[in-house]
Design an enzyme around this catalytic site. Structure first.
Site, PDB file in Angstrom:
ATOM      1  N   ARG A  50       3.080  -4.055  17.406  1.00  0.00           N
ATOM      2  CA  ARG A  50       3.945  -5.268  17.399  1.00  0.00           C
ATOM      3  C   ARG A  50       5.131  -4.025  18.292  1.00  0.00           C
ATOM      4  NH1 ARG A  50       6.199  -8.395  13.207  1.00  0.00           N
ATOM      5  NH2 ARG A  50       4.743  -9.494  12.406  1.00  0.00           N
ATOM      6  N   SER A  90      -1.261  -3.818   9.988  1.00  0.00           N
ATOM      7  CA  SER A  90      -0.499  -4.855   8.779  1.00  0.00           C
ATOM      8  C   SER A  90       0.609  -5.566   9.637  1.00  0.00           C
ATOM      9  CB  SER A  90      -0.389  -3.838   7.556  1.00  0.00           C
ATOM     10  OG  SER A  90      -1.658  -2.276   7.623  1.00  0.00           O
ATOM     11  N   ALA A  91       0.432  -6.372   8.585  1.00  0.00           N
ATOM     12  CA  ALA A  91       1.116  -7.809   8.998  1.00  0.00           C
ATOM     13  C   ALA A  91       1.773  -7.503  10.466  1.00  0.00           C
ATOM     14  CB  ALA A  91       2.568  -7.686   8.090  1.00  0.00           C
ATOM     15  N   CYS A  92       0.881  -7.871  11.665  1.00  0.00           N
ATOM     16  CA  CYS A  92       0.764  -7.587  12.707  1.00  0.00           C
ATOM     17  C   CYS A  92      -0.075  -8.891  13.693  1.00  0.00           C
ATOM     18  CB  CYS A  92       0.946  -6.403  13.292  1.00  0.00           C
ATOM     19  SG  CYS A  92       1.558  -5.253  13.370  1.00  0.00           S
ATOM     20  N   ASN A 123       6.358  -8.851   1.397  1.00  0.00           N
ATOM     21  CA  ASN A 123       5.074  -8.088   1.447  1.00  0.00           C
ATOM     22  C   ASN A 123       4.039  -9.321   0.874  1.00  0.00           C
ATOM     23  OD1 ASN A 123       1.875  -7.701   2.464  1.00  0.00           O
ATOM     24  ND2 ASN A 123       2.781  -5.728   0.874  1.00  0.00           N
ATOM     25  N   SER A 124       4.170 -10.640  -0.058  1.00  0.00           N
ATOM     26  CA  SER A 124       3.864 -11.322  -1.267  1.00  0.00           C
ATOM     27  C   SER A 124       2.548 -11.461   0.003  1.00  0.00           C
ATOM     28  CB  SER A 124       5.051 -12.209  -1.480  1.00  0.00           C
ATOM     29  OG  SER A 124       5.086 -13.308   0.035  1.00  0.00           O
ATOM     30  N   ARG A 125       2.018 -11.688  -1.006  1.00  0.00           N
ATOM     31  CA  ARG A 125       0.799 -12.031  -0.406  1.00  0.00           C
ATOM     32  C   ARG A 125      -0.325 -13.693  -1.570  1.00  0.00           C
ATOM     33  NH1 ARG A 125      -2.207  -9.142   3.655  1.00  0.00           N
ATOM     34  NH2 ARG A 125      -0.382  -7.061   3.724  1.00  0.00           N
ATOM     35  N   HIS A 151     -10.513  -2.126  11.698  1.00  0.00           N
ATOM     36  CA  HIS A 151      -9.738  -3.465  10.750  1.00  0.00           C
ATOM     37  C   HIS A 151      -8.797  -4.480  11.779  1.00  0.00           C
ATOM     38  CE1 HIS A 151      -4.621  -3.060   9.289  1.00  0.00           C
ATOM     39  NE2 HIS A 151      -5.324  -3.719   8.539  1.00  0.00           N
ATOM     40  N   ASP A 177      -9.864  -9.362   8.698  1.00  0.00           N
ATOM     41  CA  ASP A 177      -9.152  -7.910   8.636  1.00  0.00           C
ATOM     42  C   ASP A 177     -10.305  -7.306   8.523  1.00  0.00           C
ATOM     43  OD1 ASP A 177      -6.397  -6.597   7.351  1.00  0.00           O
ATOM     44  OD2 ASP A 177      -8.031  -6.632   5.707  1.00  0.00           O
ATOM     45  N   ARG A 217       0.952  -0.513  -0.133  1.00  0.00           N
ATOM     46  CA  ARG A 217      -0.183   0.358  -0.059  1.00  0.00           C
ATOM     47  C   ARG A 217       0.934   1.218   0.295  1.00  0.00           C
ATOM     48  NH1 ARG A 217      -2.177   1.005   4.060  1.00  0.00           N
ATOM     49  NH2 ARG A 217      -1.209  -0.963   5.664  1.00  0.00           N
ATOM     50  N   LYS A 255      -3.445 -10.800  12.336  1.00  0.00           N
ATOM     51  CA  LYS A 255      -4.561 -10.404  12.683  1.00  0.00           C
ATOM     52  C   LYS A 255      -5.383 -12.396  12.018  1.00  0.00           C
ATOM     53  CE  LYS A 255      -5.427  -6.981  10.272  1.00  0.00           C
ATOM     54  NZ  LYS A 255      -4.261  -6.855  10.482  1.00  0.00           N
ATOM     55  N   TYR A 280      -1.721  -3.018  -7.215  1.00  0.00           N
ATOM     56  CA  TYR A 280      -1.596  -3.890  -5.930  1.00  0.00           C
ATOM     57  C   TYR A 280      -2.962  -4.277  -4.580  1.00  0.00           C
ATOM     58  CZ  TYR A 280      -0.018  -4.729  -0.319  1.00  0.00           C
ATOM     59  OH  TYR A 280      -0.737  -5.512   0.704  1.00  0.00           O
ATOM     60  N   LYS A 311      -9.367  -1.632   1.382  1.00  0.00           N
ATOM     61  CA  LYS A 311      -9.521  -0.948   2.707  1.00  0.00           C
ATOM     62  C   LYS A 311     -10.246   0.406   2.012  1.00  0.00           C
ATOM     63  CE  LYS A 311      -7.349  -3.373   5.278  1.00  0.00           C
ATOM     64  NZ  LYS A 311      -6.255  -3.839   5.307  1.00  0.00           N
ATOM     65  N   GLY A 365      -4.221  -2.992  -0.793  1.00  0.00           N
ATOM     66  CA  GLY A 365      -5.057  -2.397  -0.775  1.00  0.00           C
ATOM     67  C   GLY A 365      -5.574  -0.987  -1.715  1.00  0.00           C
ATOM     68  N   ASN A 383      -1.474 -18.506  21.475  1.00  0.00           N
ATOM     69  CA  ASN A 383      -1.994 -16.728  21.998  1.00  0.00           C
ATOM     70  C   ASN A 383      -3.103 -16.939  22.168  1.00  0.00           C
ATOM     71  OD1 ASN A 383      -0.024 -15.627  21.134  1.00  0.00           O
ATOM     72  ND2 ASN A 383      -1.174 -15.603  18.629  1.00  0.00           N
TER      73      ASN A 383
HETATM   74  P1  GTP Z   1      -2.929  -7.865   7.422  1.00  0.00           P
HETATM   75  O1  GTP Z   1      -3.363  -8.940   6.051  1.00  0.00           O
HETATM   76  O2  GTP Z   1      -1.789  -6.423   6.242  1.00  0.00           O
HETATM   77  O3  GTP Z   1      -3.767  -7.155   7.859  1.00  0.00           O
HETATM   78  O4  GTP Z   1      -1.855  -8.475   8.125  1.00  0.00           O
HETATM   79  P2  GTP Z   1      -1.791  -9.341   9.463  1.00  0.00           P
HETATM   80  O5  GTP Z   1      -2.710  -8.264  10.763  1.00  0.00           O
HETATM   81  O6  GTP Z   1      -3.888 -10.003   8.818  1.00  0.00           O
HETATM   82  O7  GTP Z   1      -0.756  -9.876  10.255  1.00  0.00           O
HETATM   83  P3  GTP Z   1      -0.896 -11.993  10.285  1.00  0.00           P
HETATM   84  O8  GTP Z   1      -1.946 -12.816  10.399  1.00  0.00           O
HETATM   85  O9  GTP Z   1      -0.741 -11.693   8.169  1.00  0.00           O
HETATM   86  O10 GTP Z   1       1.102 -11.813  10.137  1.00  0.00           O
HETATM   87  C1  GTP Z   1       2.402 -10.378   9.741  1.00  0.00           C
HETATM   88  C2  GTP Z   1       2.999 -11.828  10.068  1.00  0.00           C
HETATM   89  O11 GTP Z   1       3.179 -12.203  11.633  1.00  0.00           O
HETATM   90  C3  GTP Z   1       3.378 -13.089   9.606  1.00  0.00           C
HETATM   91  O12 GTP Z   1       4.641 -12.963   9.471  1.00  0.00           O
HETATM   92  C4  GTP Z   1       2.838 -14.046  10.736  1.00  0.00           C
HETATM   93  O13 GTP Z   1       4.257 -15.760  10.284  1.00  0.00           O
HETATM   94  C5  GTP Z   1       3.711 -13.169  11.696  1.00  0.00           C
HETATM   95  N1  GTP Z   1       3.329 -13.461  12.924  1.00  0.00           N
HETATM   96  C6  GTP Z   1       1.436 -13.080  13.676  1.00  0.00           C
HETATM   97  N2  GTP Z   1       1.132 -14.044  14.421  1.00  0.00           N
HETATM   98  C7  GTP Z   1       2.227 -13.700  14.970  1.00  0.00           C
HETATM   99  C8  GTP Z   1       2.910 -14.463  16.582  1.00  0.00           C
HETATM  100  O14 GTP Z   1       1.751 -14.812  17.509  1.00  0.00           O
HETATM  101  N3  GTP Z   1       3.810 -14.623  16.814  1.00  0.00           N
HETATM  102  C9  GTP Z   1       4.908 -14.140  15.903  1.00  0.00           C
HETATM  103  N4  GTP Z   1       6.453 -13.745  16.797  1.00  0.00           N
HETATM  104  N5  GTP Z   1       4.959 -13.659  14.599  1.00  0.00           N
HETATM  105  C10 GTP Z   1       3.593 -13.625  14.452  1.00  0.00           C
HETATM  106  C1  SPV Z   2      -3.065  -4.517   5.261  1.00  0.00           C
HETATM  107  O1  SPV Z   2      -2.556  -4.051   4.549  1.00  0.00           O
HETATM  108  O2  SPV Z   2      -3.699  -4.657   6.295  1.00  0.00           O
HETATM  109  C2  SPV Z   2      -3.630  -5.526   3.911  1.00  0.00           C
HETATM  110  C3  SPV Z   2      -3.314  -5.963   3.211  1.00  0.00           C
HETATM  111  O3  SPV Z   2      -4.034  -6.155   4.894  1.00  0.00           O
HETATM  112  S1  SPV Z   2      -4.449  -4.800   2.129  1.00  0.00           S
HETATM  113  O4  SPV Z   2      -5.594  -4.901   1.745  1.00  0.00           O
HETATM  114  O5  SPV Z   2      -3.254  -4.131   0.451  1.00  0.00           O
HETATM  115  O6  SPV Z   2      -3.942  -3.386   2.760  1.00  0.00           O
HETATM  116 MN    MN Z   3      -5.046  -5.827   7.206  1.00  0.00          MN
END
Ligand code: GTP
Ligand code: SPV
Ligand code: MN
Length: 577
Positions: free
Chosen positions: A392, A241-243, A359-361, A219, A270, A64, A245, A190, A199, A192, A489
């Site tokens: 994070r 994002s990427a934390c 950020n490959s999806r 979110h 999401d 994004r 969910k 891309y 989004k 988002g 968790n």
């Molecule tokens: P978006 O799609 O961007 O919104 O991301 P998301 O919040 O859905 O994150 P996702 O579950 O895809 O996790 C993102 C990254 O965090 C991945 O590389 C996971 O392996 C890592 N991750 C997720 N949960 C945990 C956890 O409980 N502990 C650790 N150490 N890493 C985690």
């Molecule tokens: C995020 O970045 O929070 C995502 C991927 O879930 S995107 O759809 O690109 O926003």
């Molecule tokens: Mn997201």
């Protein structure tokens, strides 16, 4: 339909495509074939990965683009300090010249889509116009696209205009016109930036509407936790994002919990739309129909449900291509392929470099998820017992704590910070305040958004969900994660639900109610009581620095920041002195 046709005709006159094709979710094979011919998609091994395809994006189009995302309202003050603003007239004029003739020689696809179950009064209809088959195929996974949706179209729909144009990063714009119910996006393909139901509509435009109509567009993941007695309770969780969910939404309980009979049900990973139900509680629906998830790190240990979900009918973007097997690979899986092409489309020879983009999806249909909740299609959604926020954080935030009350929860959520990830362009690992994990997604002034949250709390009153904060990412001196995370968790969720029931103990700390180490079940885990003490430690020096950062952040909102939040901050400060 008259209104839709009129708008499509106007956009056709502007974009000047060679032809116009309406998409109703059927006959998609024809478009897949076209994408195979043009090289936009690569068909993967049909025996090992039936219905799966690989797509490689342009090198400059992998996340994004927050700096190119605008909210265009008449008054600048209405978007606030966390958004980029442009006057609608000015932006329409820039965009109109960029869209003029942009589809010459190309096909214009028209995709009527629905966010939420079709026919529900809570759902939102949209029509996306695009010149990208990749966007068409992704939209058909991520949203509801069908004859039924086309039939349901009336005068009210969100007008979504998209073109990949030349993928010119200097002319990239992702623009929202909430006053017109419109989104215009150009020069990116891309997720988002280009799948405009996600989004752009379901968060930025929807949050704007939600403020007017007393609901919330967030979110957040939604998950159900079924206990051994067969009772299911639902929680929402907002992480940036990427934390984590998607991973939390699909978690597999640790062995000892499985034996006891715990089960997890995924409603969404999401986005959540939350409304006050007839019973006065807060109810959540997931407006999406698929998962657009982070690929790296997804494996049999971390997220077997996601792995199952992406075993068929999935589009992979920017992962490694295994030339021998005609399959895909990414960091986090074992046995890297010998002969491979990296995400950039080059022979993957330098193995020091990552093969898949961080950020490959994957884009996978919701129905592929083995633990998809039976309530997924329920237009009323599910009742929410707890709302969890988290980020994070290497230090500062403990594993878990509970807000003192709803208003304090709004304070906690408004001040949450997180380290940036590869999901947005720019530096990774920079700590920034990301209120409610909505900083990049709130379609209006976040000062007003906080006031809206406080108002929602007052409207719900006693039946409001309890609010918690979690952090799975605390590290030790060597920089390693202390908490095992993922399925484990659930151990933290167990304490959270017990707090909602009033059956778990907690101690008061300056930041909120906290478990003591004995309150978190670590049976079967390879971590010690001391590790737990470290995870639950609240370092007053770090928090004093945090308070200074919060003050600076709050000041950026001027008089749009609710007084209540200043009071909460001053109370926090005094609890630390
Ligand atoms: P978006 O799609 O961007 O919104 O991301 P998301 O919040 O859905 O994150 P996702 O579950 O895809 O996790 C993102 C990254 O965090 C991945 O590389 C996971 O392996 C890592 N991750 C997720 N949960 C945990 C956890 O409980 N502990 C650790 N150490 N890493 C985690
Ligand atoms: C995020 O970045 O929070 C995502 C991927 O879930 S995107 O759809 O690109 O926003
Ligand atoms: Mn997201």
């Amino acid at each position: 339909m008259v209104e839709v046709k009129k708008w499509v005709a106007e956009m056709e006159a502007l974009c000047k495509p060679e032809k116009v094709v309406w998409i109703d979710g059927e006959g998609l094979d024809e478009y897949r074939k076209e994408a195979l011919k043009s090289g936009e998609l690569i068909e993967l091994n049909n025996e090992l990965m039936p219905g799966c395809f690989l797509h490689r994006s342009a090198l400059n189009d992998v996340a994004r683009s927050e700096d190119k995302t605008f909210i265009c309202t008449t008054k600048e003050d209405d978007v606030g300090p966390t958004n980029n603003w442009r006057a609608p007239d000015e932006m329409y004029s820039v965009l109109t010249s960029l869209f003029d003739g942009v589809m010459k020689g190309r096909t214009m696809y028209v995709i009527p889509f629905c966010m939420g179950t079709v026919g529900s009064p809570f759902s939102k209809l949209g029509v996306e116009i695009t010149d990208s088959i990749y966007v068409v195929l992704n939209m058909c996974i991520m949203t509801r696209v069908s004859k039924e949706v086309t039939k349901a179209l009336g005068a009210e729909f969100v007008k979504c205009l998209h073109s990949t144009a030349e993928l010119d990063i200097d002319k990239r714009y992702i623009c929202h016109f909430p006053e017109d119910n419109a989104i215009w996006s150009i020069n990116s393909g891309y997720g988002g930036n280009a799948l405009l139901g996600k989004k752009c509509l379901a968060l930025r435009i929807a949050s704007y509407r939600a403020k007017e109509e007393n609901w919330l567009a967030e979110h957040m993941l939604i998950l159900g936790i079924e206990n051994p007695a067969g009772e299911t309770r639902y929680v929402c969780a907002a992480f940036p994002s990427a934390c984590g969910k998607t991973n939390l939404a699909m978690l597999i309980p640790p062995e000892i919990y499985r034996q006891k009979g715990y089960k997890i049900w995924c409603v969404g990973d999401d986005i959540a739309w939350l409304r006050i139900g007839e019973d006065g509680r807060l109810w959540a629906v997931n407006p999406e129909n698929g998962y657009f998830g982070v690929v790296p790190g997804t494996n049999e240990k971390t997220n077997p449900n996601a792995l199952a979900a992406i075993s068929k009918d999935t589009i992979f973007t920017n992962v490694v291509y295994d030339e021998d097997k005609n399959t895909v690979w990414w960091e986090g899986l074992d046995n890297p392929p010998k002969n491979a092409i990296n995400w950039k489309g080059e022979k993957w020879t330098n193995r020091e470099e990552k093969g898949a983009h961080p950020n490959s999806r994957f884009t996978a249909p919701a129905k592929n998820c083995p633990i998809l909740s039976p309530e997924f299609e329920n237009p009323k959604g599910v009742p929410i017992s707890a709302i969890i926020f988290g980020g994070r954080r290497a230090k500062t935030a403990p594993l878990v704590y509970q807000a003192r009350n709803f208003d304090h929860g709004v304070f906690v959520a408004s001040t949450m910070a997180s380290e940036t990830t590869a999901a947005q362009t720019g530096a990774v690992g920079v700590t920034r305040i990301d209120s409610m994990a909505m900083k990049p997604f709130c379609g209006y002034n976040m000062g007003d958004y906080f006031a809206h949250w406080l108002k929602m709390g007052a409207l719900i009153g006693d039946k409001a969900p309890k609010i918690f904060n979690v952090n799975w990412f605390r590290t030790d001196e060597q920089g390693r994660f202390i908490w095992p995370g993922f399925g484990d968790n659930l151990r933290v969720l167990e304490w959270i639900l017990a707090r909602c029931d009033g059956t778990a103990t907690a101690v008061e700390s300056p930041i909120g109610y906290m478990p003591t180490p004995k309150d978190i079940n670590i049976e079967g885990l390879d971590i010690t009581h001391t590790d737990l003490e470290n995870l639950l430690n609240v370092d007053s020096e770090l928090w004093k620095a945090e308070i200074i950062a919060i003050k600076e952040y709050y000041e950026t909102f001027g008089d749009r920041l609710p007084q209540k939040l200043w009071e909460e901050l001053s109370n926090l400060e005094s609890r630390f002195s």
